[in-house]
Write an enzyme that holds these catalytic residues in place. Structure first.
Site, PDB file in Angstrom:
ATOM      1  N   GLU A  58       0.775  -1.288  -0.602  1.00  0.00           N
ATOM      2  CA  GLU A  58      -0.248   0.262  -0.019  1.00  0.00           C
ATOM      3  C   GLU A  58       1.185   0.907  -0.306  1.00  0.00           C
ATOM      4  OE1 GLU A  58      -3.050   0.366   3.127  1.00  0.00           O
ATOM      5  OE2 GLU A  58      -3.793   2.467   2.281  1.00  0.00           O
ATOM      6  N   ARG A 289       5.204 -12.994   9.335  1.00  0.00           N
ATOM      7  CA  ARG A 289       5.059 -11.862   8.963  1.00  0.00           C
ATOM      8  C   ARG A 289       6.937 -11.531   9.793  1.00  0.00           C
ATOM      9  NH1 ARG A 289       3.637  -6.592   9.880  1.00  0.00           N
ATOM     10  NH2 ARG A 289       1.572  -7.307   8.762  1.00  0.00           N
ATOM     11  N   LYS A 299       4.248   0.643   9.687  1.00  0.00           N
ATOM     12  CA  LYS A 299       4.567   1.929   9.005  1.00  0.00           C
ATOM     13  C   LYS A 299       3.945   3.520   9.962  1.00  0.00           C
ATOM     14  CE  LYS A 299       2.680   0.199   4.647  1.00  0.00           C
ATOM     15  NZ  LYS A 299       2.205   0.117   3.277  1.00  0.00           N
TER      16      LYS A 299
HETATM   17  P1  ATP Z   1       2.282  -2.234   8.495  1.00  0.00           P
HETATM   18  O1  ATP Z   1       1.890  -3.434   8.839  1.00  0.00           O
HETATM   19  O2  ATP Z   1       3.309  -1.659   8.828  1.00  0.00           O
HETATM   20  O3  ATP Z   1       1.362  -0.772   7.788  1.00  0.00           O
HETATM   21  P2  ATP Z   1       1.936  -3.321   5.959  1.00  0.00           P
HETATM   22  O4  ATP Z   1       1.286  -4.759   5.834  1.00  0.00           O
HETATM   23  O5  ATP Z   1      -0.061  -2.520   6.289  1.00  0.00           O
HETATM   24  O6  ATP Z   1       2.495  -3.023   6.648  1.00  0.00           O
HETATM   25  P3  ATP Z   1       1.520  -3.263   3.199  1.00  0.00           P
HETATM   26  O7  ATP Z   1       2.073  -2.015   2.411  1.00  0.00           O
HETATM   27  O8  ATP Z   1       0.267  -3.689   2.897  1.00  0.00           O
HETATM   28  O9  ATP Z   1       2.240  -2.822   4.178  1.00  0.00           O
HETATM   29  O10 ATP Z   1       2.482  -4.295   2.692  1.00  0.00           O
HETATM   30  C1  ATP Z   1       3.038  -5.061   1.457  1.00  0.00           C
HETATM   31  C2  ATP Z   1       2.692  -6.565   1.939  1.00  0.00           C
HETATM   32  O11 ATP Z   1       4.264  -6.722   2.646  1.00  0.00           O
HETATM   33  C3  ATP Z   1       1.536  -7.291   2.432  1.00  0.00           C
HETATM   34  O12 ATP Z   1       1.674  -8.639   1.119  1.00  0.00           O
HETATM   35  C4  ATP Z   1       2.370  -7.598   4.142  1.00  0.00           C
HETATM   36  O13 ATP Z   1       2.007  -9.125   3.809  1.00  0.00           O
HETATM   37  C5  ATP Z   1       3.947  -7.690   2.846  1.00  0.00           C
HETATM   38  N1  ATP Z   1       4.986  -7.422   4.508  1.00  0.00           N
HETATM   39  C6  ATP Z   1       4.650  -5.536   5.240  1.00  0.00           C
HETATM   40  N2  ATP Z   1       5.049  -6.353   6.783  1.00  0.00           N
HETATM   41  C7  ATP Z   1       5.900  -7.616   6.642  1.00  0.00           C
HETATM   42  C8  ATP Z   1       6.698  -8.425   8.090  1.00  0.00           C
HETATM   43  N3  ATP Z   1       6.533  -7.296   8.797  1.00  0.00           N
HETATM   44  N4  ATP Z   1       6.978  -9.410   7.115  1.00  0.00           N
HETATM   45  C9  ATP Z   1       7.270  -9.994   6.357  1.00  0.00           C
HETATM   46  N5  ATP Z   1       5.736  -9.323   4.990  1.00  0.00           N
HETATM   47  C10 ATP Z   1       5.206  -8.562   5.680  1.00  0.00           C
HETATM   48 MG    MG Z   2      -1.748  -3.614   4.449  1.00  0.00          MG
END
Ligand code: ATP
Ligand code: MG
Length: 581
Positions: A58, A289, A299
């Protein structure tokens, strides 16, 4: 960087993909052999029975180390199986998304060495298709407009132990639903007044299946579609449909989406039954994760660190962002190694930050050229050396890689050495300089300490030595000198004064915020700047170059060096893990 990576360590996702690839059933499921999807909505050239993954960030922040794991996994699995990985910006929330983030995400994925070629997509590209699909679901009695407010919807939803209750609007007739949804789309209703919900089962034991919201009204400007849309599809409604539209085969996500999988499948299944999506439908696979010690990988928290100026921006080398990691001197290869080493599992765990540092050390040890820098300089004067003379010493650029050649650096009467390499009052077992002791000046001569001077405040300011002219490294006489100490130095007449920034953990706590506000766990001394003296060959270095400073660690030239007209080095990582002892 070549896209084809050496085979990575096996994991359950890889095993699943390989089983899928081996089975003929899978080949039939995959595009029925040829020539690709019949549905007019689906895109992507499907050439053979191969896999298609996607990385779906995102664009509401900069990518972090957790994302690096997801990127290496998705692109790595595709590359290993001659597949394709899409980069899809999941941009369905206009309030928080921005094209600044889109650009930085592209740069970071590229920096990690992955190429998505023509396969760049935005969820917002599908807004019209998603809207059409929503209308179809309304027509089929599979979606309805609900006019409860957000709080009422929550109250009606029930709990883990109690079933939900049907909304009084659940049985609105199709005609009315269609009209209201059109009005929502036309911008005729204020935010929050209605939502579109999927009609599934308010009594489902899985809360995600209790008539989830598919559309919300949001009068907002979207970074790509401007004010075209006053309604936005939810993550759940969007994600699986986009996967199907792009012919994704394996949709890999983190564990918190496990309970959403039945919904993911339900939506695509309904649309397939309506002839809108071609089978095979994508399958969602969840993994744990990455949780990393001593940092935050959310984020929201990272944005807070930047906005409240606890760090110097997104690319502060202490930040766990990929732009920060790059500026610090971390390498893409180090992230690949790290991803492979920590593996993929279904169980949550906390990975110690030192594992990441070890991976960076290992990759940098291979690639980084050596330089000599003195981090806490004190002058050494070779009293029997001709003040007019300068001579050349030779040192390897990399002790294990002869192919990288040698470099010359000069020696003259006055040198810089480390303050800690001289002791007025040497403890037992100290083999470096003290009055009466001999040491080797690495790549140069053996010297004997004959005295020292103090400055006005009483601190030692100069170490006085005599050298042995027949002891130069690389000459036959050198072997006649057996000394226990071997110290590094630079020639004071041409060394370059520079700055080095030494970083420590950004957070003192292993899990910041575990026992309160995460900001309270910030390390107040995570950054120390020192004046250093570095060998003259550093004159030509440029931002982003990384070196090993012998005995001190790996250092990368900071981007600000050009602006400030002074070399600034970020310490990427020490030579050994100082946290283990
Ligand atoms: P945040 O929780 O920090 O806002 P998010 O998961 O919402 O992060 P996205 O931009 O939606 O952020 O993530 C893009 C991709 O990265 C998704 O497929 C998510 O599953 C993966 N991802 C995000 N954080 C992690 C992590 N700590 N370990 C592995 N994969 C991750
Ligand atoms: Mg997300």
């Amino acid at each position: 960087m070549s896209e084809k990576k050496p085979a990575s360590t096996s994991n359950f996702i890889k095993t699943l993909i390989e089983t899928d690839l081996k089975s003929n059933i899978f080949k039939e499921r995959l595009w029925g052999g040829q020539p690709g999807p019949a549905s007019t909505h689906q895109s992507g050239a499907v050439d053979s029975a191969t896999i298609r993954t996607r990385f779906p960030p995102e664009p509401n922040g900069y990518l972090h180390i957790g994302h690096a794991k997801s990127i290496c996994l998705n692109f790595g699995l595709a590359a290993e199986h001659n597949g394709v990985c899409h980069l899809r910006f999941d941009d369905t929330n206009p309030a928080t998304e921005d094209s600044e983030y889109v650009n930085s995400i592209r740069e970071s994925v590229d920096w990690l060495g992955f190429n998505w070629k023509e396969n760049e997509y935005f969820s917002s590209d599908y807004f019209q298709t998603l809207f059409d699909f929503a209308n179809l679901l309304i027509n089929e009695g599979l979606a309805y407009v609900d006019s409860l407010n957000a709080e009422e919807i929550r109250n009606y939803r029930g709990t883990l132990t109690e079933p939900g209750k049907d909304s009084p609007y659940r049985d609105r007739d199709t005609h009315e639903n269609r009209r209201l949804f059109q009005e929502m789309r036309a911008g005729e209703h204020p935010d929050g007044s209605h939502v579109l919900r999927l009609k599934i089962d308010m009594a489902s034991p899985n809360i995600n299946m209790r008539d989830p919201v598919a559309y919300r009204i949001k009068h907002a400007i979207h970074h790509r579609t401007g004010d075209d849309w006053p309604i936005y599809p939810s993550y759940d409604f969007t994600h699986g449909v986009c996967d199907a539209l792009e012919n994704i085969t394996h949709s890999i996500c983190t564990l918190e989406f496990e309970d959403h999988r039945p919904l993911y499948n339900w939506i695509n299944e309904q649309l397939a039954l309506l002839g809108q999506l071609q089978r095979p439908l994508p399958q969602q696979i969840e993994f744990a994760r990455l949780n990393l010690s001593h940092v935050v990988l959310s984020k929201r928290k990272l944005i807070q660190l930047v906005r409240e100026k606890h760090v110097d921006g997104w690319d502060d080398p202490r930040m766990p962002t990929l732009v920060g990691a790059k500026r610090r001197g971390y390498t893409p290869e180090g992230f690949h190694l790290f991803t492979d080493r920590i593996g993929v599992s279904k169980a949550d765990s906390l990975i110690d930050y030192s594992i990441l540092e070890d991976c960076m050390r290992e990759t940098l040890n291979q690639s980084a050229l050596r330089k000599v820098a003195v981090l806490n300089p004190i002058r050494l004067i070779i009293q029997n050396y001709d003040p007019e003379k300068t001579e050349v010493c030779e040192a390897p650029n990399h002790p294990q890689r002869k192919d990288l050649g040698t470099r010359a650096f000069s020696l003259s009467r006055e040198l810089w050495i480390e303050r800690e390499d001289f002791s007025e009052d040497p403890p037992k077992g100290y083999f470096r300089l003290f009055v009466g002791n001999t040491v080797r000046l690495r790549y140069g001569y053996v010297v004997k300490c004959i005295g020292f001077n103090r400055d006005q405040t009483g601190n030692v300011s100069e170490v006085l030595c005599e050298y042995f002219p027949d002891s130069k490294s690389g000459t036959p006489g050198a072997d006649n000198y057996k000394v226990k100490g071997n110290i590094h130095w630079v020639d004071a007449h041409n060394s370059i004064e520079a700055s080095a920034i030494l970083f420590d953990r950004l957070f003192l706590a292993e899990q910041p915020g575990k026992t309160g506000d995460f900001l309270a766990d910030l390390n107040p001394s995570s950054k120390t700047t020192v004046n250093i003296e570095i060998e003259a060959s550093a004159e030509n270095v440029k931002a982003g170059d990384t070196f090993q400073f012998e005995r001190h660690g790996y250092f990368t030239v900071d981007a600000d060096s050009e602006k400030s007209q002074r070399l600034i080095f970020n310490r990427t990582v020490t030579l050994r893990d100082s946290w283990k002892t």
